[in-house]
Design a protein around this motif. Structure first.
Motif, PDB file in Angstrom:
ATOM      1  N   LEU A   1       6.281   0.736  -8.487  1.00 13.99           N
ATOM      2  CA  LEU A   1       4.897   0.264  -8.555  1.00 13.99           C
ATOM      3  C   LEU A   1       4.281   0.173  -7.166  1.00 13.99           C
ATOM      4  CD1 LEU A   1       2.671  -1.065 -10.467  1.00 13.99           C
ATOM      5  CD2 LEU A   1       3.569  -3.232  -9.618  1.00 13.99           C
ATOM      6  N   GLU A   2       5.001  -0.402  -6.196  1.00 15.89           N
ATOM      7  CA  GLU A   2       4.431  -0.626  -4.866  1.00 15.89           C
ATOM      8  C   GLU A   2       4.152   0.679  -4.113  1.00 15.89           C
ATOM      9  OE1 GLU A   2       8.900  -1.705  -4.668  1.00 15.89           O
ATOM     10  OE2 GLU A   2       7.217  -1.920  -6.057  1.00 15.89           O
ATOM     11  N   ASP A   3       4.750   1.791  -4.550  1.00 15.06           N
ATOM     12  CA  ASP A   3       4.468   3.082  -3.916  1.00 15.06           C
ATOM     13  C   ASP A   3       3.237   3.760  -4.512  1.00 15.06           C
ATOM     14  OD1 ASP A   3       6.675   2.879  -2.237  1.00 15.06           O
ATOM     15  OD2 ASP A   3       8.014   3.777  -3.723  1.00 15.06           O
ATOM     16  N   ASN A   4       2.818   3.313  -5.676  1.00 20.92           N
ATOM     17  CA  ASN A   4       1.700   3.941  -6.377  1.00 20.92           C
ATOM     18  C   ASN A   4       0.472   3.035  -6.502  1.00 20.92           C
ATOM     19  OD1 ASN A   4       2.868   6.620  -7.363  1.00 20.92           O
ATOM     20  ND2 ASN A   4       4.403   5.165  -8.086  1.00 20.92           N
ATOM     21  N   LEU A   5       0.601   1.809  -6.017  1.00 17.15           N
ATOM     22  CA  LEU A   5      -0.502   0.852  -6.093  1.00 17.15           C
ATOM     23  C   LEU A   5      -0.394  -0.104  -4.907  1.00 17.15           C
ATOM     24  CD1 LEU A   5      -2.887  -0.228  -7.911  1.00 17.15           C
ATOM     25  CD2 LEU A   5      -1.203  -1.831  -8.870  1.00 17.15           C
ATOM     26  N   PHE A   6      -1.308  -0.007  -3.960  1.00 14.94           N
ATOM     27  CA  PHE A   6      -1.246  -0.873  -2.782  1.00 14.94           C
ATOM     28  C   PHE A   6      -2.610  -0.943  -2.114  1.00 14.94           C
ATOM     29  CE2 PHE A   6       0.207   3.404  -1.717  1.00 14.94           C
ATOM     30  CZ  PHE A   6      -0.591   3.757  -0.632  1.00 14.94           C
ATOM     31  N   VAL A   7      -2.740  -1.932  -1.220  1.00 18.46           N
ATOM     32  CA  VAL A   7      -3.979  -2.133  -0.461  1.00 18.46           C
ATOM     33  C   VAL A   7      -3.654  -1.994   1.019  1.00 18.46           C
ATOM     34  CG1 VAL A   7      -5.872  -3.715   0.093  1.00 18.46           C
ATOM     35  CG2 VAL A   7      -4.881  -3.721  -2.198  1.00 18.46           C
ATOM     36  N   ARG A   8      -4.445  -1.185   1.723  1.00 19.55           N
ATOM     37  CA  ARG A   8      -4.253  -0.999   3.150  1.00 19.55           C
ATOM     38  C   ARG A   8      -5.406  -1.651   3.925  1.00 19.55           C
ATOM     39  NH1 ARG A   8      -1.622   4.611   5.397  1.00 19.55           N
ATOM     40  NH2 ARG A   8       0.459   4.275   4.531  1.00 19.55           N
ATOM     41  N   THR A   9      -5.032  -2.221   5.084  1.00 12.71           N
ATOM     42  CA  THR A   9      -6.022  -2.856   5.953  1.00 12.71           C
ATOM     43  C   THR A   9      -6.244  -1.981   7.180  1.00 12.71           C
ATOM     44  OG1 THR A   9      -5.216  -5.035   5.254  1.00 12.71           O
ATOM     45  CG2 THR A   9      -6.628  -4.959   7.194  1.00 12.71           C
ATOM     46  N   LYS A  10      -7.491  -1.660   7.446  1.00 14.11           N
ATOM     47  CA  LYS A  10      -7.838  -0.872   8.625  1.00 14.11           C
ATOM     48  C   LYS A  10      -8.667  -1.741   9.568  1.00 14.11           C
ATOM     49  CE  LYS A  10     -10.279   3.325  10.079  1.00 14.11           C
ATOM     50  NZ  LYS A  10     -11.122   4.459   9.638  1.00 14.11           N
ATOM     51  N   ILE A  11      -8.220  -1.852  10.822  1.00 13.46           N
ATOM     52  CA  ILE A  11      -8.886  -2.685  11.830  1.00 13.46           C
ATOM     53  C   ILE A  11      -9.379  -1.770  12.939  1.00 13.46           C
ATOM     54  CG2 ILE A  11      -8.642  -4.637  13.391  1.00 13.46           C
ATOM     55  CD1 ILE A  11      -6.245  -5.514  11.642  1.00 13.46           C
ATOM     56  N   SER A  12     -10.653  -1.853  13.263  1.00 13.52           N
ATOM     57  CA  SER A  12     -11.239  -0.936  14.249  1.00 13.52           C
ATOM     58  C   SER A  12     -10.680  -1.150  15.648  1.00 13.52           C
ATOM     59  CB  SER A  12     -12.765  -1.087  14.266  1.00 13.52           C
ATOM     60  OG  SER A  12     -13.136  -2.400  14.661  1.00 13.52           O
ATOM     61  N   ASN A  13     -10.279  -2.374  15.977  1.00 10.59           N
ATOM     62  CA  ASN A  13      -9.769  -2.661  17.323  1.00 10.59           C
ATOM     63  C   ASN A  13      -8.825  -3.852  17.230  1.00 10.59           C
ATOM     64  OD1 ASN A  13      -9.275  -3.038  20.030  1.00 10.59           O
ATOM     65  ND2 ASN A  13     -11.407  -3.435  20.597  1.00 10.59           N
ATOM     66  N   LYS A  14      -7.561  -3.652  17.597  1.00 12.00           N
ATOM     67  CA  LYS A  14      -6.577  -4.737  17.518  1.00 12.00           C
ATOM     68  C   LYS A  14      -6.428  -5.506  18.825  1.00 12.00           C
ATOM     69  CE  LYS A  14      -3.730  -3.061  13.712  1.00 12.00           C
ATOM     70  NZ  LYS A  14      -2.348  -2.856  13.216  1.00 12.00           N
ATOM     71  N   SER A  15      -7.222  -5.143  19.831  1.00 18.92           N
ATOM     72  CA  SER A  15      -7.165  -5.850  21.111  1.00 18.92           C
ATOM     73  C   SER A  15      -8.572  -6.056  21.657  1.00 18.92           C
ATOM     74  CB  SER A  15      -6.300  -5.066  22.110  1.00 18.92           C
ATOM     75  OG  SER A  15      -6.184  -5.767  23.323  1.00 18.92           O
ATOM     76  N   PRO A  16      -9.421  -6.779  20.903  1.00 18.82           N
ATOM     77  CA  PRO A  16     -10.811  -6.960  21.338  1.00 18.82           C
ATOM     78  C   PRO A  16     -10.949  -8.100  22.347  1.00 18.82           C
ATOM     79  CG  PRO A  16     -10.494  -8.078  19.267  1.00 18.82           C
ATOM     80  CD  PRO A  16      -9.171  -7.450  19.615  1.00 18.82           C
ATOM     81  N   TYR A  17     -12.114  -8.159  22.977  1.00 16.90           N
ATOM     82  CA  TYR A  17     -12.471  -9.304  23.794  1.00 16.90           C
ATOM     83  C   TYR A  17     -13.076 -10.391  22.904  1.00 16.90           C
ATOM     84  CZ  TYR A  17     -11.823  -6.641  28.122  1.00 16.90           C
ATOM     85  OH  TYR A  17     -11.287  -5.914  29.148  1.00 16.90           O
TER      86      TYR A  17
END
Length: 594
Positions: free
Chosen positions: A155-171
């Protein structure tokens, strides 16, 4: 005769005690589940007066998030030896969503009725990773796709949520964009949010939330998925160090495979969660920081204009300063104007226009300026400093300089403290002595009815004027008091929207209801207006209000969260019933003191 009376009394007492007897039991549909599964807990109360029992309060169940309850009841009647007996069964059904793996205990549940307290047995639950249920079949359209490689059946290979972050080291104060995207290879019939994440350490602006199910295909590592952007958020870090981007939870209804021509299949609900992420927020450098820095971070342009350059004493014109670009437009102060002698700048009108991305836009500052003296005056260039995240340095930009020409006015003008020159009367430097002693006599009408009406009218208005002045001072000086005074107006506006939606049986009713209710409660509880429903429920739990009201508010929020963007599970009858519940909650809330 005396014996008959005693026996009859004993029978009545026995019948009364027996009729109040209840049976209470708690059970679950399974004792081993996965983190993607849901557990159903049923509390069943049986007895002749089971429907008179108040809604029970569940103890704290560690390791689970509890939704519900939904209720059902049934009655049965039987005739034994000529005697009619009845039994009522009242069921309270809860959905338990696991938060993590491990062994957990559902503690005993207590139900109080009359002077009796009934207690259920504890239940042990084991939570493992993934799902203990057989995986549903993947979509036939994706199985037959030639571009896809062989995939896992997990199940976890066919149904999941991904998080995309534009910048992981911001000011600090630098905007970043966070996107939560659903990937699935299953046929989905319905979706809803399982939580409303709290972004601690950030100023949050919602960019996008879907209003209906709409998938697009995407090839990820050679496997084709149906994808859907679930939420897009602009975040502005308000503190430095390591901060967490919380997980987003979704409740997903997946269609199962039909077994025959007449079997249309069913749906199975799963709970899935994205992984929480960490980002490292940097402090703005001290080197090169301008003295007039106002915490603007991004990339901006400065422009200015005036409405008039030629005017007379006493006339006014508009000076406009515009800051545009990409960055934390809502978070920084406006540039400070230098004091310009003989030109009076009134309090500015500030308009902030933010684009759909919630990061770019403009801030327009308009000043009404009054000319107080004749002459030629300069409005100097206004400096605006910001930290450019691309160049990683401070940048100072200047507005245009203007020259104002002020001529003599037609009438006299009293200069304010910013214009200290003396007032003269040109051509009339000497005041002539009046020689006539025939002065006009003025009669004061103390005996006039109009005089006393005006006098008492002014006298009566003094307390109201004092009260109004104090009220305005309190509103200006006390933000919490101002929010509490405005709370009812805000609630009324959203209730009007909710009423219109409910009359049309539009599922948009839930969005208006949730916004209005959460804003009203946040103002009344004196917490941030952007607080999550979980935070509001936690604050309400600490207040001295009835348990019934706490449950009703929590249930209303849960229904609103489920219907925020998926109309599938809510019929016209559901909307009408929930609208009635919302009106009852609001009616009770406005009479409460927090």
């Amino acid at each position: 005769m005396k014996k008959i009376v005693i026996i009859f009394s004993l029978l009545l007492a026995f019948n009364f005690l027996f009729s109040n007897e209840l049976e209470v039991d708690a059970y679950v549909d399974q004792t081993k589940i996965g983190t993607s599964d849901q557990l159903t807990l049923t509390l069943e109360i049986s007895g002749e007066k089971a429907n008179n029992v108040r809604t029970p309060q569940l103890p704290d169940i560690k390791g689970f998030r509890v939704n519900g309850p939904s209720t059902s009841s049934s009655s049965s009647y039987s005739l034994i030896n000529g005697k009619m007996t009845s039994e009522v069964k009242q069921k309270y059904i809860y959905t338990l969503i696991p938060k993590k793996t491990g062994n957990f205990l559902i503690p005993p549940i207590s139900v109080k009725f009359g002077k009796q307290t009934y207690t259920t047995d504890p239940i042990n639950i084991k939570v493992v990773q993934g799902s203990t249920e057989p995986a549903p079949p993947t979509s036939s359209r994706l199985r037959n796709n030639r571009n896809s490689t062989t995939t896992s059946s997990n199940l976890e290979d066919n149904l999941f949520v991904r998080t995309k972050i534009s910048n992981k080291s911001p000011y600090k104060d630098e905007p970043i964009l966070v996107e939560y995207t659903l990937y699935t290879r299953y046929d989905i019939s319905n979706l809803s949010f399982g939580n409303d994440p709290a972004f601690t350490g950030f100023w949050k602006e919602d960019v996008f939330t879907p209003t209906q199910i709409s998938f697009s295909r995407k090839n990820l590592d050679g496997i084709v998925y149906n994808t859907m952007l679930m939420r897009s958020i602009a975040l502005f870090p308000t503190q430095t160090g390591t901060l967490e981007i919380p997980a987003l939870e979704l409740l997903v209804d997946i269609r199962t495979q039909s077994n025959s021509f007449f079997d249309f299949g069913s749906t199975k609900r799963y709970s899935i969660k994205s992984k929480s992420e960490k980002i490292k927020v940097k402090e703005l450098p001290e080197t090169g920081k301008p003295s007039g820095f106002i915490n603007a971070v991004g990339n901006f342009n400065v422009s200015s204009q005036i409405s008039e350059s030629q005017l007379k004493v006493g006339d006014s014109f508009t000076y406009t300063l515009k800051l545009s670009g990409k960055g934390n437009l809502k978070q920084f102060d406006i540039p400070k104007l230098p004091e310009i002698k003989h030109l009076r700048f009134l309090e500015p009108e500030i308009t902030t226009n933010i684009n759909k991305d919630m990061i770019s836009g403009s801030k327009t500052i308009k000043y009404l300026v009054i000319a107080q003296e004749k002459g030629t005056f300069d409005i100097p260039a206004i400096e605006f400093s910001y930290f450019d995240v691309q160049q990683q340095k401070y940048v100072t930009k200047r507005s245009k300089q203007f020259k104002i020409s002020v001529a003599e006015g037609e009438g006299s003008f009293i200069a304010s403290s910013t214009a200290q020159s003396s007032v003269t009367q040109e051509g009339r430097d000497i005041g002539f002595i009046i020689r006539s002693d025939d002065l006009q006599h003025f009669k004061i009408y103390f005996d006039s009815m109009l005089y006393w009406i005006i006098f008492f009218g002014i006298l009566i208005t003094i307390p109201f004027a004092v009260f109004y002045t104090k009220e305005q001072e309190k509103l200006i000086g006390n933000i919490d008091y101002q929010r509490q005074k405005q709370a009812a107006k805000i609630l009324k506006r959203y209730m009007k929207q909710a009423t219109e939606m409910a009359e049309k049986a539009d599922v948009g009713f839930y969005a208006s209801a949730q916004t209005g209710l959460s804003s009203y409660l946040a103002d009344k509880l004196r917490i941030n207006r952007g607080s999550t429903t979980d935070q509001i429920n936690a604050e309400i739990a600490a207040k001295d209000i009835s348990d019934e009201m706490k449950i009703r508010i929590k249930e209303m929020f849960e229904k609103c969260n489920q219907a925020r963007f998926m109309p599938g599970g809510f019929s016209k009858e559901n909307i009408r019933d929930d609208f009635k519940l919302m009106k009852e909650i609001v009616s009770d809330l406005v009479r409460m003191k927090f």
